[in-house]
Design a protein around this motif. Structure first.
Motif: not given
Length: 122
Positions: A5-6, A8-9, A11, A41, A44, A46, A48, A87
């Motif tokens: 959840a934290r 991110t993907r 896509k 991201d 945030t 975070n 990916r 990433d």
């Protein structure tokens, strides 16, 4: 999949291509790991993550199983030791079909360490 959840993907194809073109790569056992520092991201900070398996690997069942195993290895490893601002793309290689889960996770950890991914050790 609460741990992802934290994280991110990735896509979009353009995001995968940017990591492949500008990032560092390391093939390690069952995985090819591609890392682009300074990604992640922006809101945030975070990491990916993106996951891919080519048709060379096998049919859809084989490819989806490989991606599920890579996702779980990444969830376990990166929820415990996040890699903010990166990433990361994991590409399944032929040995993943026969590899045990512990071997996949070990390949991920070794590749991230060799690529110099700074992770928060908890």
């Amino acid at each position: 999949m609460a741990g992802l959840a934290r994280l991110t993907r990735l896509k979009r194809r353009a995001e995968f291509l940017r990591v492949a073109g500008k990032g560092r790569k390391l093939g390690r056992g069952a995985l090819l790991v591609q890392v682009l520092e300074g990604g992640g991201d922006e809101a945030t900070g975070n990491a990916r993550l993106g996951f891919t398996a080519t048709k060379k690997l096998g049919n859809a069942v084989v490819r989806n199983r490989a991606k599920r195993r890579m996702r779980e290895a990444a969830r376990l490893e990166l929820s415990a030791n996040p890699a903010p601002g990166h990433d990361i793309v994991l590409v399944a290689r032929e040995p993943i079909r026969e590899a045990g889960f512990a071997a996949i996770r070990a390949d991920l950890v070794l590749a991230l360490n060799k690529l110099g991914v700074k992770r928060n050790q908890s």
